[in-house]
Design a protein around this motif. Structure first.
Motif, short mmCIF file in Angstrom:
data_model
loop_
_atom_site.label_atom_id
_atom_site.label_comp_id
_atom_site.label_asym_id
_atom_site.label_seq_id
_atom_site.Cartn_x
_atom_site.Cartn_y
_atom_site.Cartn_z
N ILE A 278 126.81 12.28 86.32
CA ILE A 278 125.53 13.04 86.22
C ILE A 278 125.54 14.45 86.29
O ILE A 278 125.07 15.09 85.35
CB ILE A 278 124.62 12.46 87.65
N ILE A 279 126.49 15.10 87.22
CA ILE A 279 126.37 16.38 87.42
C ILE A 279 127.60 16.97 86.65
O ILE A 279 128.69 16.66 86.51
CB ILE A 279 126.72 16.83 88.72
N MET A 280 127.20 17.59 85.28
CA MET A 280 128.06 18.29 84.29
C MET A 280 127.69 19.36 83.70
O MET A 280 126.34 19.67 83.93
CB MET A 280 128.08 17.24 83.19
N PRO A 281 128.60 20.19 83.07
CA PRO A 281 127.89 21.70 82.38
C PRO A 281 127.23 21.09 81.11
O PRO A 281 127.23 20.08 80.56
CB PRO A 281 129.22 22.16 82.43
N LYS A 282 126.48 22.20 80.81
CA LYS A 282 125.88 22.20 79.40
C LYS A 282 124.65 21.38 79.19
O LYS A 282 123.70 21.49 78.90
CB LYS A 282 126.90 21.77 78.01
N VAL B 275 128.31 6.89 86.77
CA VAL B 275 129.34 6.86 87.65
C VAL B 275 129.57 7.82 88.38
O VAL B 275 129.77 9.15 87.75
CB VAL B 275 130.68 6.52 86.99
N THR B 276 128.94 8.39 89.52
CA THR B 276 128.69 9.52 90.12
C THR B 276 129.12 9.58 91.69
O THR B 276 129.10 8.66 92.41
CB THR B 276 127.22 10.11 90.04
N ALA B 277 129.31 10.83 92.33
CA ALA B 277 129.25 11.16 93.63
C ALA B 277 128.11 11.10 94.40
O ALA B 277 128.04 11.38 95.66
CB ALA B 277 130.26 12.17 93.82
N ILE B 278 126.96 11.39 93.75
CA ILE B 278 125.61 11.39 94.34
C ILE B 278 125.23 10.18 94.96
O ILE B 278 124.80 9.12 94.17
CB ILE B 278 124.52 11.88 93.26
N GLN B 279 125.17 10.35 96.20
CA GLN B 279 124.96 9.21 97.08
C GLN B 279 123.34 9.24 97.46
O GLN B 279 122.83 9.39 98.64
CB GLN B 279 125.78 8.93 98.21
N SER B 280 122.39 9.22 96.43
CA SER B 280 121.01 9.26 96.70
C SER B 280 120.42 8.29 96.17
O SER B 280 120.37 7.91 95.09
CB SER B 280 120.73 10.62 96.23
N VAL B 281 119.52 7.65 97.11
CA VAL B 281 118.60 6.54 96.41
C VAL B 281 117.81 7.05 95.51
O VAL B 281 117.40 6.32 94.61
CB VAL B 281 117.77 6.01 97.82
N GLU B 282 117.06 8.11 95.80
CA GLU B 282 116.17 8.71 94.73
C GLU B 282 117.05 8.90 93.27
O GLU B 282 116.29 8.79 92.34
CB GLU B 282 115.67 10.20 95.28
N ALA C 8 119.47 7.43 92.07
CA ALA C 8 119.70 6.01 91.66
C ALA C 8 118.63 5.62 91.01
O ALA C 8 118.43 5.02 89.89
CB ALA C 8 120.32 5.19 92.70
N LYS C 9 117.11 5.51 91.62
CA LYS C 9 115.91 5.11 91.19
C LYS C 9 115.52 5.87 89.73
O LYS C 9 115.45 5.30 88.88
CB LYS C 9 114.79 5.41 92.30
N LEU C 10 116.05 7.41 89.90
CA LEU C 10 115.75 7.89 88.54
C LEU C 10 116.61 7.51 87.36
O LEU C 10 116.10 7.17 86.17
CB LEU C 10 115.96 9.46 88.74
N ALA C 11 117.98 7.34 87.82
CA ALA C 11 118.89 6.71 86.79
C ALA C 11 118.32 5.66 86.15
O ALA C 11 118.29 5.24 84.88
CB ALA C 11 120.18 6.69 87.21
N PHE C 12 117.84 4.70 86.94
CA PHE C 12 117.47 3.17 86.58
C PHE C 12 116.09 3.35 85.89
O PHE C 12 115.89 2.77 84.87
CB PHE C 12 117.15 2.30 87.81
N LYS C 13 115.24 4.39 86.38
CA LYS C 13 113.95 4.63 85.49
C LYS C 13 114.12 5.13 84.13
O LYS C 13 113.50 4.87 83.25
CB LYS C 13 113.13 5.55 86.30
N ILE D 266 128.94 4.39 92.81
CA ILE D 266 129.17 5.63 93.50
C ILE D 266 130.69 5.88 93.62
O ILE D 266 131.38 4.89 93.95
CB ILE D 266 128.67 5.79 94.85
N LYS D 267 131.21 7.18 93.38
CA LYS D 267 132.66 7.62 93.50
C LYS D 267 132.72 7.59 94.98
O LYS D 267 131.77 8.44 95.80
CB LYS D 267 132.92 8.80 92.71
#
Length: 120
Positions: A54-58, A80-87, A89-94, A102-103
């Motif tokens: 998720i978190i990347m440049p450009k 595949v991300t280190a962000i352990q956030s329910v919000e 994850a919900k946004l990604a699915f949306k 989670i990494k």
């Protein structure tokens, strides 16, 4: 053979994913270090599956996800991300992600998620 595009801004994580996948018989059609490269490689290679950070440049992974799904609504993308956030994850699915891993992850766990997504 299932073709996979691996997207992560850290070479170390891309290497881990590529090693796991090639050991299991997947074909790696490309590696990208940012969302912009991911979209370009997706259009060029049309893989069966994308593993995306998720978190990347450009261009971040969420924007790349939306762009890829705009081109191919049937694209299969796993975040595949280190962000352990329910919000998050919900946004990604949306936004259209089919899974959210989670990494750090276990090899068997990621392989199970890939299998689940490929057979949806």
């Amino acid at each position: 053979m299932v073709q996979v595009l691996v997207v992560d801004d850290t070479r170390f994580m891309r290497t881990i994913l590529v090693n796991i996948l090639t050991e299991e018989g997947f074909e790696i059609v490309g590696e990208a270090e940012d969302g912009q490269q991911a979209v370009e490689l997706y259009l060029k290679t049309k893989p069966d599956l994308v593993l995306m950070d998720i978190i990347m440049p450009k261009m971040d992974g969420m924007m790349a996800l939306k762009t890829i799904l705009g081109v191919n609504p049937a694209a299969k993308v796993i975040m595949v991300t280190a962000i352990q956030s329910v919000e998050m994850a919900k946004l990604a699915f949306k936004c259209g992600a089919l899974s959210y891993i989670i990494k750090p992850f276990q090899k068997q766990g990621i392989l199970q998620e890939i299998d689940k997504v490929l057979h949806q």
